[in-house]
Design an enzyme around this catalytic site. Structure first.
Site, PDB file in Angstrom:
ATOM      1  CG  HIS A  38      30.649 -10.101  29.657  1.00  0.00           C
ATOM      2  ND1 HIS A  38      30.785 -10.476  30.981  1.00  0.00           N
ATOM      3  CD2 HIS A  38      29.327  -9.875  29.458  1.00  0.00           C
ATOM      4  CE1 HIS A  38      29.595 -10.479  31.549  1.00  0.00           C
ATOM      5  NE2 HIS A  38      28.688 -10.114  30.652  1.00  0.00           N
ATOM      6  CG  ASN A  56       5.808   3.466  25.245  1.00  0.00           C
ATOM      7  OD1 ASN A  56       5.139   2.596  25.806  1.00  0.00           O
ATOM      8  ND2 ASN A  56       5.314   4.244  24.304  1.00  0.00           N
ATOM      9  CB  THR A  74      29.190   1.418  19.305  1.00  0.00           C
ATOM     10  OG1 THR A  74      29.448   2.096  18.065  1.00  0.00           O
ATOM     11  CG2 THR A  74      28.256   0.236  19.047  1.00  0.00           C
ATOM     12  CE  LYS A  75      33.824   4.167  17.169  1.00  0.00           C
ATOM     13  NZ  LYS A  75      34.644   4.461  15.970  1.00  0.00           N
TER      14      LYS A  75
END
Length: 210
Positions: free
Chosen positions: A117, A87, A167-168
């Site tokens: 970063h 979408n 994040t994992k």
């Protein structure tokens, strides 16, 4: 090692415009020009947009549909499987490879990012970056506003809840939600009989093995 090789190595590299070589600069602006055309197309120009997507991405399946606007850093680092739907307002930070499997659905305002970063502020001030690939399996559904972070793998058939920050790695066959995203439960027999709480599907759905 070339800048492109550094981009896909997982190592730190200088990501400033001054460090980009002529070939990468050409790829960058080819993507931007194509996406400009894609995002400014008329609503009924479905085939035109599909043709652009095949030029932008490294590979696609036979069936692909993305609702404008679409944003991508490079495009050529994104690999899309068969029967892909996204979408509006999908953002692909594809400084490293993004691999998307078959029959994947993505809701509005999703970000899939490979670029990161270092925490060290002195390194960020010098434009250092590193990139980790993202792998999204087959039959995955990613809810609205989800953020998929660098290096993540999402297993086949899983659902990522709206607003989640992944994040994992997420295993196959689960519903996962939250910030940070965690497994809520497995997808089970109930989900093959009901589609929303006590609302019955009303017809038989064959469950894949494995």
């Amino acid at each position: 090692m070339t800048v492109l090789e550094k981009m896909k190595s997982g190592e730190l590299y200088d990501c400033s415009f001054e460090a980009i070589d002529e070939d990468l600069d050409k790829k960058l602006y080819e993507c931007k020009e194509l996406l400009y055309d894609f995002n400014h197309s008329r609503p009924r120009d479905v085939k035109y947009r599909e043709d652009i997507l095949r030029k932008v991405f490294a590979e696609t399946g036979e069936t692909i549909y993305i609702e404008p606007p679409l944003n991508a850093n490079w495009g050529c680092n994104t690999h899309v499987g068969e029967n892909f739907y996204a979408n509006f307002n999908l953002t692909l930070v594809d400084d490293a490879d993004i691999f998307i499997g078959n029959n994947v659905m993505i809701a509005p305002n999703v970000v899939i990012a490979t670029g990161a970063h270092p925490i060290c502020p002195e390194l960020r001030a010098k434009s250092y970056q590193y990139n980790l690939p993202v792998h999204i399996g087959n039959e995955v559904w990613i809810g609205a506003g989800a953020l998929i972070m660098p290096g993540v793998t999402i297993g086949d058939g899983s659902v990522i809840g709206a607003g989640s920050v992944v994040t994992k790695d997420i295993p196959a066959g689960v519903v996962a939600v939250g910030n940070p995203c965690r497994v809520l439960r497995e997808i089970d027999a109930h989900d093959y009989e009901y589609y929303d709480k006590d609302r019955k599907i009303g017809f038989s759905v064959e469950r894949k093995k494995g």
